[in-house]
Design a protein around this motif. Structure first.
Motif, PDB file in Angstrom:
ATOM      1  N   ASP A 165      -2.789  -5.438  -6.144  1.00 13.29           N
ATOM      2  CA  ASP A 165      -3.850  -4.771  -5.400  1.00 13.29           C
ATOM      3  C   ASP A 165      -4.351  -5.652  -4.260  1.00 13.29           C
ATOM      4  N   GLU A 183       3.507   5.747  -5.829  1.00 17.68           N
ATOM      5  CA  GLU A 183       3.271   5.904  -7.265  1.00 17.68           C
ATOM      6  C   GLU A 183       2.270   7.024  -7.537  1.00 17.68           C
ATOM      7  N   LYS A 184       1.275   7.119  -6.683  1.00 17.49           N
ATOM      8  CA  LYS A 184       0.281   8.189  -6.826  1.00 17.49           C
ATOM      9  C   LYS A 184       0.939   9.561  -6.695  1.00 17.49           C
ATOM     10  N   LYS A 186       5.034  -5.078 -10.795  1.00 13.13           N
ATOM     11  CA  LYS A 186       3.844  -4.407 -10.283  1.00 13.13           C
ATOM     12  C   LYS A 186       3.548  -4.936  -8.883  1.00 13.13           C
ATOM     13  N   GLU A 216       3.836   1.554  -1.313  1.00 14.25           N
ATOM     14  CA  GLU A 216       4.399   1.714  -2.654  1.00 14.25           C
ATOM     15  C   GLU A 216       3.358   2.253  -3.629  1.00 14.25           C
ATOM     16  N   GLN A 217       2.113   1.799  -3.504  1.00 15.61           N
ATOM     17  CA  GLN A 217       1.051   2.290  -4.379  1.00 15.61           C
ATOM     18  C   GLN A 217       0.786   3.774  -4.130  1.00 15.61           C
ATOM     19  N   GLU A 264       0.827  -1.206   0.000  1.00 17.47           N
ATOM     20  CA  GLU A 264       0.000   0.000   0.000  1.00 17.47           C
ATOM     21  C   GLU A 264       0.861   1.255   0.000  1.00 17.47           C
TER      22      GLU A 264
END
Length: 668
Positions: A579, A327-328, A576, A323-324, A321
């Motif tokens: 999710d 990226e945002k 990747k 890392e996501q 989470e």
């Protein structure tokens, strides 16, 4: 839906100035300038009523780190010429905390003592890598000799465990550097304990049962059994802002009744609304904290776009989470700093305490003892009461006011209604009561914890020489634990496996040797503080700019990423972050292949969809059949004992074994 509470300003009672605590009147800047909290004075002057095991229960930000070095400072101030007589070993759960701790302590010692008190920090790989033959010898030399040239030693419990479990010593003996190598000259953990006055386990609440069991074993050996007379001076301190009552009870149950325990040394806390009523001399250590419980998802927050000079922290439950979220931010060209386990090899992570407008993205490791001092924090709710209280403790640490958003998300948002409405700031005790409406307290699996006590006592028993008078006594203590006896019998079976299996016509030489090798791997899993984590090198690109190279648990890679594997370099390239966790299951079993012969205990990571009720049923039938129909009593005991061992393996302690498994083998 939101509900807001305010945690009141918190104050601690001050003690007299340090300068009045010592008999000599030497001119000391430290004596003149530095005053202590009352609970710190007790540590400085050893006011524990003769207790050798002490629990330090102090809220986050209340000066625990500084209190750890006071025994050394006390002897420096009292002894003419600054001759140090006390040695303190401080262990922390993460190297990140050790880095911050070393920096803070070094500043104090440099300012007041001109670097005359030396600090030694010992970290490093937690276990051996095949291509680093001298690593064990280097780590062993560092930790075993540290008390002889330094009085303040910072390390992690992993290093300590490898010393106490004889892991380092065994590796050194197996890899003798020359023919004249003399095993008997190697020092071991007993000399280390005999050289230490204070052994401190900080943030002990953060450990799982496997690790806590080892801490109990060390306490039994160091203070709880009376076996080792050279340890009389040793004091063991367990420190936490969120203490575990169950762990305290286990310590009390397993040590000799003659050993005194100081159940809780903690500061006298006052709150802002009570200061006028108090006659005590107090100092504020935490500012007022606004705590906002919200049903919004943490990913929905956009206040990181506010260029208002505020330092912000976003703390996630999972690295994926984090890392996501990173990226945002990159897509929006917003700069930030990330902290997680996969960032441990990146060195440029220092934040100046005066830097503002900083965005920090992090995962659960930052909830422990970190001093990044955000003005505003957004955190996921965490896993238990202790976790969320630690996260709240990240803000308002230096007296300034702070704000923290607790994101429960849509799924748990309805729990917000259970939180009471308050018209004025509340106390820490009231906050704890409200948090307990949202989460359970940390649950400890006591049988698993006891199993790990037995495992560590087993390694000490095995490592002690036959002529050591303590060996038989450790065996007596170990036999109180079922797991200790199971490991002894499994080891005996391993030593006699060839004869037994040849007589019963179960298995060939190849399978027997693999079984023996696997037993060694299983045992080594329990020898390590956090279990046997199979780490693999990874690399991935952040935002097309920064290439991150690190290492990570193989199970984590397979569960939370989409990757490509380079077999030649043994590197996993992460394409990747998933999710949702991939449906991976960790399985292990000792099997008699098709009920005919002994097969190899095996670990595999497989798709959970392959794990069917039919396979589980077949395995149970297989085990019952073999146990009931086995005529050899020794083999029957082995089957039972190895089941005991396997029952206490976690996914962190599962060792791999390199072999092929036929389609007919049951993977359970």
């Amino acid at each position: 839906m939101e509900k807001s509470l305010k945690l009141d300003r918190m104050y601690i009672e001050r003690a007299q100035n340090v300068g009045t605590l010592f008999s000599d009147e030497r001119d000391s800047t430290f004596q003149k300038e530095y005053s202590l909290y009352s609970y710190q004075q007790k540590i400085l002057t050893d006011q524990f009523n003769g207790a050798d095991i002490i629990f330090l229960d102090a809220p986050t930000g209340s000066g625990k780190t500084f209190s750890f070095i006071l025994p050394v400072i006390g002897t420096f101030e009292k002894d003419q010429g600054g001759i140090l007589t006390k040695t303190v070993v401080i262990t922390e759960p993460t190297n990140q905390i050790l880095e911050e701790e070393e920096s803070e302590i070094s500043l104090i010692l440099k300012k007041y003592f001109n670097d005359k008190i030396k600090v030694t920090k010992i970290t490093g790989p937690g276990k051996e890598k095949k291509d680093q033959k001298g690593l064990a010898h280097g780590n062993y030399e560092n930790i075993i000799n540290a008390p002889y040239h330094s009085k303040l030693i910072l390390t992690n419990p992993d290093i300590l465990t490898l010393l106490i479990s004889y892991y380092y010593k065994n590796i050194i003996i197996e890899n003798r550097f020359n023919q004249q190598f003399n095993d008997s000259k190697l020092k071991d953990w007993k000399q280390f304990f005999a050289s230490v006055d204070y052994l401190i386990f900080d943030e002990y609440h953060s450990y799982n049962e496997a690790s806590l069991g080892k801490l109990v074993a060390y306490t039994i050996l160091g203070k709880g059994s009376g076996l080792f007379k050279d340890f009389k001076h040793l004091k063991i301190i367990f420190s936490s802002g969120t203490p575990l009552a169950t762990f305290k009870n286990i310590i009390k149950k397993n040590i000799d009744k003659s050993v005194k325990i100081y159940d809780s040394i903690k500061p006298e806390i006052f709150y802002g609304k009570d200061i006028d009523k108090s006659k005590a001399k107090v100092t504020q250590f935490r500012g007022e904290t606004e705590i906002i419980f919200t049903d919004r998802e943490i990913f929905e927050e956009t206040d990181y776009r506010n260029n208002d000079g505020k330092r912000r922290m976003y703390l996630f439950n999972k690295v994926v989470e984090m890392e996501q979220f990173g990226e945002k931010l990159r897509r929006e060209n917003i700069s930030f700093i990330s902290y997680s386990r996969i960032d441990t090899k990146i060195k440029d992570k220092q934040i100046d305490k005066n830097d503002s407008n900083v965005i920090i993205s992090t995962a659960t490791t930052m909830e422990l003892g970190s001093n990044k001092n955000p003005d505003i924090a957004h955190v996921e709710v965490g896993y238990n009461v202790e976790s969320i209280l630690q996260r709240i403790g990240r803000v308002s640490r230096r007296g300034q006011a702070g704000k923290i958003y607790i994101h429960l998300g849509q799924q748990n948002g309805m729990l917000i209604d259970s939180i009471k409405n308050y018209t004025e700031p509340i106390t820490y005790e009231q906050l704890t009561e409200e948090v307990e409406k949202l989460l359970n307290k940390k649950f400890l699996d006591v049988p698993s914890l006891n199993a790990n006590i037995g495992a560590m006592l087993y390694f000490v028993y095995k490592g002690l020489s036959f002529d050591d008078p303590a060996k038989s006594d450790v065996e007596k203590i170990g036999k109180k634990f079922k797991f200790f006896e199971a490991m002894v019998r499994v080891e005996e079976f391993k030593e006699n496996a060839i004869d037994i299996l040849n007589k019963t016509q179960r298995g060939d030489q190849f399978e027997i040797e693999n079984l023996k090798r696997w037993v060694v791997n299983v045992f080594n899993s329990f020898r390590l503080f956090r279990g046997n984590i199979l780490e693999k090198d990874i690399e991935f690109t952040r935002g097309g700019i920064e290439v991150v190279r690190s290492s990570q648990n193989l199970i984590w890679i397979k569960r939370f990423t989409e990757y490509e594997y380079n077999r030649e370099n043994d590197v996993y390239s992460i394409k990747k972050f998933s999710d949702e966790p991939n449906n991976i299951f960790c399985l292990i079993y000792p099997s008699l292949n098709n009920r005919k012969g002994l097969s190899i205990p095996y670990l595999e990571l497989i798709d959970k969809s392959k794990f069917t009720n039919n396979i589980k049923r077949d395995f149970n039938e297989w085990y019952e059949w073999n146990f009931q129909n086995c005529e050899n009593e020794t083999l029957r005991k082995y089957l039972s004992d190895i089941q005991t061992v396997i029952e206490n393996l976690s996914y962190l302690t599962l060792p791999t074994i390199e072999t092929e498994v036929s389609d007919a083998d049951f993977i359970i």
